[in-house]
Design an enzyme around this catalytic site. Structure first.
Site: not given
Length: 321
Positions: A134, A202, A233-235
């Site tokens: 990551h 964002k 969570t794909a948000g």
């Protein structure tokens, strides 16, 4: 030169046995016999059923959900091999969990990625093989050698076949980074598929909740490919896809990410989003009712098999990039 003779041994935990079996088939070696289970109270129990003395041992285990159980299985497996006098122990971790806390973002935060790196080293691993951390700086958290594979080439091959240059004008396509932190990997991918780059800016208010603020770059009338390292969570991804269509005027949105963690409402969000297709690598197994026409998985077990061959033979893995 082969540093540990011809004796290569491969074992796996319970996180992704199918992935490990594919690696063994690619290498033409049998899976090592081991019993990896839990005691009644949940403690990890490992029993190796064949000798590993002096062998070049590879332990295949993603630290995905259930994260703590899979991590402890890996640590106990490493300890078992060390105490059985293995010649060298390589922890093959297709998906490295606990990677999101790689720095102190605010006061009194832990740096969990460093803690896990210390635990793997203390257990007795000699080196680590993983894919798309990551945060790239996590490589430096280990005091042992770490080989960091990239999912980028697999996605490049996939999209070059899906959108060949002779059939499509690549000026009508753009690679999109879903946040500022992913710009580096998205830029590298965009260069390889010969597409432009855009960024979704964002602001994240709290974990797994984000608000899309702005789109940097021109996506109007273009086909967008969102590129990231993982989807939980794909948000973030679905909000970015929605912003590309509603605010940026994108014609179509595709997405790809190395690790499909897909927790909680991820599947419902992907189904309800404007994303036409999302592609993951199979570093994390998908269990249960996960059928979706939008989701596709690409197999990277052959990539790991080639990397293991290079490590075992003490040769460079540079050709994998």
């Amino acid at each position: 030169m082969i540093a540990y003779g011809d004796n290569i041994q491969i074992f796996c935990g319970n996180s992704n046995p199918e992935f490990a079996e594919t690696i063994c088939k690619e290498l033409g070696v049998p899976m090592g016999k081991a019993v990896v289970k839990t005691f009644a109270d949940g403690e990890a129990s490992v029993s190796l059923e064949e000798t590993v003395r002096g062998a070049d041992v590879f332990l295949i285990q993603s630290t995905c959900k259930p994260v703590n159980d899979n991590l402890m299985e890996l640590l106990v497996m490493v300890d078992a091999c060390r105490r059985a006098s293995a010649g060298r122990i390589t922890a093959v971790i297709p998906y490295f969990g606990y990677a999101r806390q790689d720095r102190k973002a605010k006061s009194r935060d832990p740096i969990s990625a460093k803690l896990v790196a210390n635990m793997i080293t203390a257990a007795g691993a000699d080196r680590v093989l993983t894919m798309d951390l990551h945060a790239s700086q996590i490589q430096g958290f280990f005091d042992i050698p770490l080989d960091h594979l990239l999912g980028n080439p697999t996605f490049v091959d996939y999209y070059n076949a899906k959108f060949p240059e002779e059939s499509f004008n690549h000026d009508d396509f753009v690679v999109v980074s879903p946040d500022v932190g992913s710009v580096g990997r998205a830029r590298a991918f965009a260069a390889k598929v010969h597409m432009g780059l855009a960024i979704v800016d964002k602001r994240r208010e709290r974990a797994n909740v984000c608000e899309v603020m702005n789109i940097i770059g021109n996506v109007e009338g273009k086909t967008c490919i969102l590129f990231d390292d993982m989807v939980d969570t794909a948000g973030s991804l679905c909000n970015a896809a929605k912003a590309l269509v509603e605010n940026g005027g994108a014609k179509a949105v595709y997405a790809c990410a190395t690790h499909g963690v897909l927790s909680g409402p991820a599947y419902d969000r992907i189904e309800a989003s404007p994303i036409q297709e999302i592609v993951f690598l199979n570093t994390i197994p998908q269990k249960g009712n996960t059928a979706s026409n939008k989701i596709k998985f690409l197999d990277v077990a052959p990539v790991f098999a080639r990397a293991i061959e290079h490590i075992h033979g003490s040769t460079s893995i540079a050709d994998l990039f």
